[in-house]
Design a protein around this motif. Structure first.
Motif, PDB file in Angstrom:
ATOM      1  N   ASN A 140      46.826  25.104   3.982  1.00 23.92           N
ATOM      2  CA  ASN A 140      45.708  24.271   3.546  1.00 23.92           C
ATOM      3  C   ASN A 140      44.829  23.934   4.753  1.00 23.92           C
ATOM      4  OD1 ASN A 140      44.073  22.704   1.879  1.00 23.92           O
ATOM      5  ND2 ASN A 140      45.297  20.852   2.230  1.00 23.92           N
ATOM      6  N   SER A 141      44.346  24.970   5.409  1.00 22.89           N
ATOM      7  CA  SER A 141      43.622  24.763   6.662  1.00 22.89           C
ATOM      8  C   SER A 141      42.179  25.260   6.639  1.00 22.89           C
ATOM      9  CB  SER A 141      44.370  25.466   7.803  1.00 22.89           C
ATOM     10  OG  SER A 141      44.512  26.851   7.534  1.00 22.89           O
ATOM     11  N   ASP A 142      41.714  25.760   5.484  1.00 23.56           N
ATOM     12  CA  ASP A 142      40.353  26.296   5.441  1.00 23.56           C
ATOM     13  C   ASP A 142      39.311  25.243   5.813  1.00 23.56           C
ATOM     14  OD1 ASP A 142      41.099  28.815   4.856  1.00 23.56           O
ATOM     15  OD2 ASP A 142      40.581  28.754   2.720  1.00 23.56           O
ATOM     16  N   TYR A 143      39.500  24.020   5.337  1.00 22.18           N
ATOM     17  CA  TYR A 143      38.531  22.961   5.626  1.00 22.18           C
ATOM     18  C   TYR A 143      38.464  22.661   7.113  1.00 22.18           C
ATOM     19  CZ  TYR A 143      42.161  19.489   6.575  1.00 22.18           C
ATOM     20  OH  TYR A 143      43.202  18.798   7.137  1.00 22.18           O
ATOM     21  N   PHE A 144      39.564  22.917   7.812  1.00 26.99           N
ATOM     22  CA  PHE A 144      39.631  22.666   9.244  1.00 26.99           C
ATOM     23  C   PHE A 144      39.074  23.836  10.055  1.00 26.99           C
ATOM     24  CE2 PHE A 144      42.096  23.192  13.194  1.00 26.99           C
ATOM     25  CZ  PHE A 144      41.754  22.020  13.846  1.00 26.99           C
ATOM     26  N   LEU A 145      39.301  25.041   9.568  1.00 27.16           N
ATOM     27  CA  LEU A 145      38.922  26.237  10.308  1.00 27.16           C
ATOM     28  C   LEU A 145      37.490  26.686  10.037  1.00 27.16           C
ATOM     29  CD1 LEU A 145      42.204  28.276   9.800  1.00 27.16           C
ATOM     30  CD2 LEU A 145      41.520  26.955  11.813  1.00 27.16           C
ATOM     31  N   ARG A 146      36.894  26.198   8.947  1.00 22.87           N
ATOM     32  CA  ARG A 146      35.527  26.609   8.613  1.00 22.87           C
ATOM     33  C   ARG A 146      34.813  25.447   7.942  1.00 22.87           C
ATOM     34  NH1 ARG A 146      34.087  31.777   4.827  1.00 22.87           N
ATOM     35  NH2 ARG A 146      34.999  30.392   3.270  1.00 22.87           N
ATOM     36  N   HIS A 147      33.671  25.067   8.514  1.00 22.31           N
ATOM     37  CA  HIS A 147      32.965  23.880   8.045  1.00 22.31           C
ATOM     38  C   HIS A 147      31.594  24.271   7.508  1.00 22.31           C
ATOM     39  CE1 HIS A 147      31.671  19.716   7.890  1.00 22.31           C
ATOM     40  NE2 HIS A 147      30.628  20.017   8.626  1.00 22.31           N
ATOM     41  N   LYS A 148      31.287  23.857   6.279  1.00 21.17           N
ATOM     42  CA  LYS A 148      29.992  24.175   5.691  1.00 21.17           C
ATOM     43  C   LYS A 148      28.862  23.557   6.496  1.00 21.17           C
ATOM     44  CE  LYS A 148      31.616  24.685   0.914  1.00 21.17           C
ATOM     45  NZ  LYS A 148      31.492  24.180  -0.474  1.00 21.17           N
TER      46      LYS A 148
END
Length: 317
Positions: free
Chosen positions: A256-264
């Protein structure tokens, strides 16, 4: 206004919004959370910080925690590992024991030492001496870090009480403790009572500065006396917060790391004719991947101030 000029104007506005993420001034405090993170050794002793006091790690030598080792044993020595008591000598026999901590061999200590201000705290309550008619039983203790004695005590005409010392630990520091005693007096042996070895870091990371770079076109806006950066297709910008010491996310998990690794960052409306119209553009994390979340980095851009994410680069395509 030409289509090309509209494109650059839009991207300039995007950069203005991005730069608004940067604080107008740095107070020097990175407020990660209300409380410091709880860090413990395998036996449950706390590493000291602003929320948890440091506990005695002497028991780690007995349980052979990585980095903690008893390097010299003596059949005439006994221990109370929980209290930090070393009874040096049985039946009037001398005893010498030695312990060693290699910071590089313990992950917790090594990571702490990377900060440059982690400390070891050491000391004792009593260094025992016994005496009677025409006889004495003396004791001594030395605590050495990286070749320097910070405690070097020996009983003389009386016992020694409540000595303490502290020192900064480095990633490759070696700590050595040596205790000697001449034996007992047909009762309690010589040696040291209430010995302790604790570790703490009482300084939270701070943001030293930030780094903003890009490979687009740069110009001076004379109206506001500030430099502006224009980027187009296949050019990029990089924004980093530079911390005073290595930090890492403590509650981000791989799955659950997408929000951490890529920011809109932004999206252009489909009908504007601007680059990548209708496609989401991101700030991409260049310090971490899903497989390196446990590593420590000094450059971060916190989008969630509790997590210190390191989302530092965006490429326009």
């Amino acid at each position: 206004m030409s289509r090309r000029l509209k494109r650059y104007t839009s991207l300039s506005l995007i950069l203005s919004m991005l730069l608004s993420l940067i604080p107008s001034s740095f107070s020097g405090l990175a407020e990660a959370a209300g409380d410091d993170y709880e860090v413990t050794f395998p036996n449950g002793q706390h590493v000291g910080n602003l929320s948890y006091p440091a506990d005695n790690t002497f028991l780690n030598f007995y349980t052979k925690v990585p980095g903690f080792k008893q390097t010299e044993e003596d059949k005439d020595a006994k221990y109370d590992w929980a209290k930090g008591d070393i009874f040096a000598g049985v039946d009037d026999n001398e005893a010498t024991v030695e312990f060693q901590v290699k910071v590089a061999d313990n992950t917790i200590l090594k990571n702490m030492a990377e900060s440059g201000h982690a400390e070891m705290l050491t000391g004792f309550a009593v260094l025992r001496r016994h005496s009677g008619f025409l006889w004495t039983r003396h004791s001594s203790i030395t605590v050495n870090i990286d070749g320097k004695n910070i405690i070097n005590e020996r009983t003389g005409s009386s016992q020694r009480y409540n000595k303490s010392a502290k020192a900064i630990i480095k990633p490759n520091s070696v700590i050595t403790i040596k205790v000697w005693g001449e034996g007992d007096d047909d009762g309690e042996a010589a040696g040291v009572r209430g010995f302790y070895l604790k570790f703490q870091d009482l300084k939270r990371p701070v943001i030293d500065n930030y780094t903003f770079t890009g490979n687009g076109a740069e110009r001076l806006n004379e109206n506001i006396n500030q430099k502006e950066l224009y980027v187009k297709r296949d050019e990029n910008i990089t924004l980093s917060y530079n911390f005073s010491e290595p930090v890492r996310p403590t509650s981000v998990v791989k799955d659950n790391s997408d929000y951490f690794l890529r920011h809109k960052l932004f999206i252009n409306d489909p009908d504007t004719g601007l680059p990548a119209a209708g496609q989401q553009q991101y700030l991409q994390n260049t310090s971490f991947t899903k497989d390196t979340l446990d590593s420590y980095q000094k450059k971060k851009l916190p989008t969630d101030i509790r997590e210190f994410p390191s989302i530092t680069a965006a490429t326009f395509r």
